[in-house]
Design an enzyme around this catalytic site. Structure first.
Site, short mmCIF file in Angstrom:
data_model
loop_
_atom_site.label_atom_id
_atom_site.label_comp_id
_atom_site.label_asym_id
_atom_site.label_seq_id
_atom_site.Cartn_x
_atom_site.Cartn_y
_atom_site.Cartn_z
N GLY A 248 0.76 -1.22 -0.09
CA GLY A 248 0.14 0.05 -0.10
C GLY A 248 0.85 1.25 -0.17
N PRO A 291 4.31 -5.33 -0.97
CA PRO A 291 4.04 -4.22 -1.66
C PRO A 291 3.97 -4.31 -3.10
CG PRO A 291 6.44 -4.40 -1.00
CD PRO A 291 5.57 -5.48 -0.51
N GLY A 292 3.10 -3.51 -4.00
CA GLY A 292 3.35 -3.71 -5.32
C GLY A 292 3.72 -2.50 -6.10
N ARG A 330 -5.87 4.63 -15.87
CA ARG A 330 -5.90 5.07 -14.49
C ARG A 330 -6.62 6.33 -14.41
NH1 ARG A 330 -2.29 5.74 -11.37
NH2 ARG A 330 -3.33 4.84 -9.46
N CYS A 361 -12.15 5.35 -29.11
CA CYS A 361 -13.66 6.12 -29.37
C CYS A 361 -14.14 6.18 -27.88
CB CYS A 361 -14.13 5.02 -30.51
SG CYS A 361 -13.54 5.49 -32.06
N GLU A 362 -13.82 7.08 -27.37
CA GLU A 362 -14.38 7.31 -25.99
C GLU A 362 -13.99 8.74 -25.45
OE1 GLU A 362 -15.35 4.11 -24.22
OE2 GLU A 362 -15.67 4.74 -22.00
C1 LIG Z 1 -4.20 -7.82 -0.80
C2 LIG Z 1 -3.35 -6.68 -1.41
N1 LIG Z 1 -1.87 -6.81 -1.16
C3 LIG Z 1 -1.13 -6.05 -1.68
C4 LIG Z 1 -1.44 -5.02 -2.79
C5 LIG Z 1 -0.81 -4.05 -3.31
O1 LIG Z 1 -0.90 -2.96 -2.85
P1 LIG Z 1 0.19 -1.71 -3.31
O2 LIG Z 1 0.42 -1.79 -5.06
O3 LIG Z 1 -0.56 -0.41 -3.08
O4 LIG Z 1 1.55 -1.76 -2.56
C6 LIG Z 1 -2.88 -5.02 -2.85
C7 LIG Z 1 -3.36 -3.85 -3.89
O5 LIG Z 1 -4.02 -2.92 -3.24
C8 LIG Z 1 -3.79 -5.79 -2.29
O6 LIG Z 1 -5.02 -5.97 -2.58
N1 LIG Z 2 -5.54 -0.79 -9.78
C1 LIG Z 2 -5.35 0.12 -8.83
C2 LIG Z 2 -4.83 -0.47 -7.49
C3 LIG Z 2 -5.52 -1.58 -7.12
C4 LIG Z 2 -4.73 -2.16 -5.78
C5 LIG Z 2 -4.97 -3.86 -5.81
N2 LIG Z 2 -5.76 -3.86 -4.43
C6 LIG Z 2 -4.68 1.42 -9.29
O1 LIG Z 2 -4.50 1.37 -10.31
O2 LIG Z 2 -4.23 2.27 -8.53
#
Ligand SMILES: Cc1ncc(COP(=O)(O)O)c(C=O)c1O
Ligand SMILES: N[C@@H](CCCC[NH3+])C(=O)O
Length: 431
Positions: A248, A291-292, A330, A361-362
């Site tokens: 997050g 984290p992602g 996004r 087309c949007e």
């Molecule tokens: C369960 C879970 N873990 C991890 C993440 C990764 O979050 P972020 O990309 O904000 O670090 C998400 C997406 O929000 C999630 O749903």
């Molecule tokens: N897709 C979202 C985040 C989703 C997070 C997954 N739980 C974004 O672009 O910000």
């Protein structure tokens, strides 16, 4: 610049990870996703080092692969000795194809199908992060059929509102994800789990939301989780081994976003957790983070070529690029801010205001509104910064537009990680 891998060279062109973006646009064509492998590894190491330093050797970082998933990225994460968070059989398949062992893979999602459960167990998934009681039954049934004991975490909602945008605010009681502590359903689920023969409960998971900058949210979330863990210990005698506090942390899309010090934030969270564990007289669980966005967000940039430049007299000016919501949905989904520049005019004065739009087309196909840029003309290269997370992974073929390639940069050398989709790819599954 919003990130240290972005500069301007003597030709006045934007550089990314040490390479001239105009050269890259010429070499690979546009639209083009760029990813900075060195930055991805740097981000991985910030998390790994901080977790080790503040939570000890047992702590683990998982990469939430929904942020960006393709074979090369799974290879890098595996090479960094990190686990993965996966949310679909497709992500599992991609990780397997990348040669990743699933021992440290955690299977998330609020609606795993029977196929998903069977497929994951057959491929020896390390852990399920179980969303609800019904899913528990389905996993128990399949584990028993395959004669295994499946390790799991339970995903709980601690009842935290992190005030990020609604689509990613996931820790509230009213959420499609997880089971609520506040309603008493989480406790019932633990009791139920402990009675299942083919399931081993290892601990708990919560994810409060995404694009979060303030660690107080993690403290509040962890506090609720630890209180629950203590409560469960006293009521059911169950000692929690693992606490996954989710992902997050945010990234800088514009100058308005703060610079986040992940190490300092993890330190703060660890001090809080350790103190709380002591007060509650419970064992310190293994801490996991997943984290992602903050692993791949600032490692990405998208390049486009400008086509039409149009001024509607008395209204506004539009710059249309050769991509759009198909490679970056996004803004259309969340009105997400981005920094947008003309890469071949990076030193020129930004005295024109444009809406940068895509070619679908949007009307909602917008990359960013009200961007100050130098005067744009057909053939200019537009760079959208910080696109490493949730761009490639959320791309679509709307209007039968092919998805751009992903080019990685390592030690100032570029290489292709994902090919540009071809027209043939578009009809591959058409009968
Ligand atoms: C369960 C879970 N873990 C991890 C993440 C990764 O979050 P972020 O990309 O904000 O670090 C998400 C997406 O929000 C999630 O749903
Ligand atoms: N897709 C979202 C985040 C989703 C997070 C997954 N739980 C974004 O672009 O910000």
């Amino acid at each position: 610049m919003i990130c240290d891998n972005i500069r301007i060279n003597e030709d006045g062109n934007l550089t990314f990870a040490g390479l001239d973006t105009i050269d890259l646009a010429k070499k690979y064509g546009t639209p083009l996703y760029l990813m900075d492998e060195d930055k991805i590894r740097e981000n991985c190491n910030i998390y790994k080092d901080a977790l080790k330093k503040y939570f000890g050797d047992s702590a683990r970082v998982l990469y939430a692969s929904k942020a960006a998933a393709f074979k090369r990225l799974y290879e890098i994460i595996d090479d960094e000795d990190m686990g993965i968070d996966v949310v679909s059989s497709g992500e599992i398949y991609t990780a397997i194809k990348a040669g990743v062992s699933l021992q440290n893979a955690y299977f998330h999602g609020n609606n795993k199908t029977d196929f998903d459960i069977k497929y994951a167990i057959e491929n020896k998934i390390g852990y399920f992060v179980v969303d609800n009681i019904e899913e528990l039954d389905a996993i128990e049934k399949e584990s028993s059929r395959q004669c295994i004991i499946q390790k799991i975490l339970l995903r709980l909602t601690p009842g935290i509102d992190v005030h990020t945008y609604e689509a990613v605010n996931t820790g509230k009681v009213d959420s499609k994800f997880g089971t609520a502590i506040e309603t008493g359903q989480a406790e019932k689920m633990v009791e139920y789990t402990l009675g299942l023969k083919n399931i081993e409960l290892c601990g708990f998971h919560s994810h409060i939301g995404s694009q979060v900058f303030n660690s107080d949210n993690y403290l509040n979330g962890s506090e609720k989780m630890l209180d629950f863990i203590a409560d469960i210990k006293s009521k059911l005698g169950y000692e929690t081994k693992v606490l996954n506090i989710g992902g997050g942390y945010g990234v800088r899309y514009t100058q308005d976003d703060p610079i986040i010090d992940i190490d300092a934030n993890i330190k703060k969270v660890s001090e809080f957790i350790k103190k709380k564990v002591k007060t509650l007289s419970i064992n310190m669980p293994q801490i996991i983070m997943e984290p992602g966005r903050s692993i791949v967000g600032d490692s990405g940039m998208t390049l486009y070529t400008v086509g039409t430049v149009k001024t509607i007299t008395g209204y506004k000016s539009y710059v249309s690029v050769d991509g759009g919501m198909t490679d970056n949905p996004r803004y259309a989904l969340y009105q997400s801010p981005y920094t947008v520049m003309i890469a071949n005019k990076a030193r020129e004065k930004e005295d024109f205001k444009y809406s940068v739009v895509g070619r679908c087309c949007e009307s909602g196909d917008i990359i960013q509104e009200d961007v100050m840029m130098p005067k744009a003309k057909r053939g200019d290269i537009v760079a959208v910064l910080t696109t490493g997370a949730y761009n490639y992974s959320m791309a679509s073929n709307y209007n039968r537009i092919t998805r751009p390639p992903v080019v990685m940069i390592k030690d100032k050398k570029d290489y292709l990680a994902v090919r540009r989709e071809s027209f043939e790819d578009l009809v591959r599954n058409d009968i």
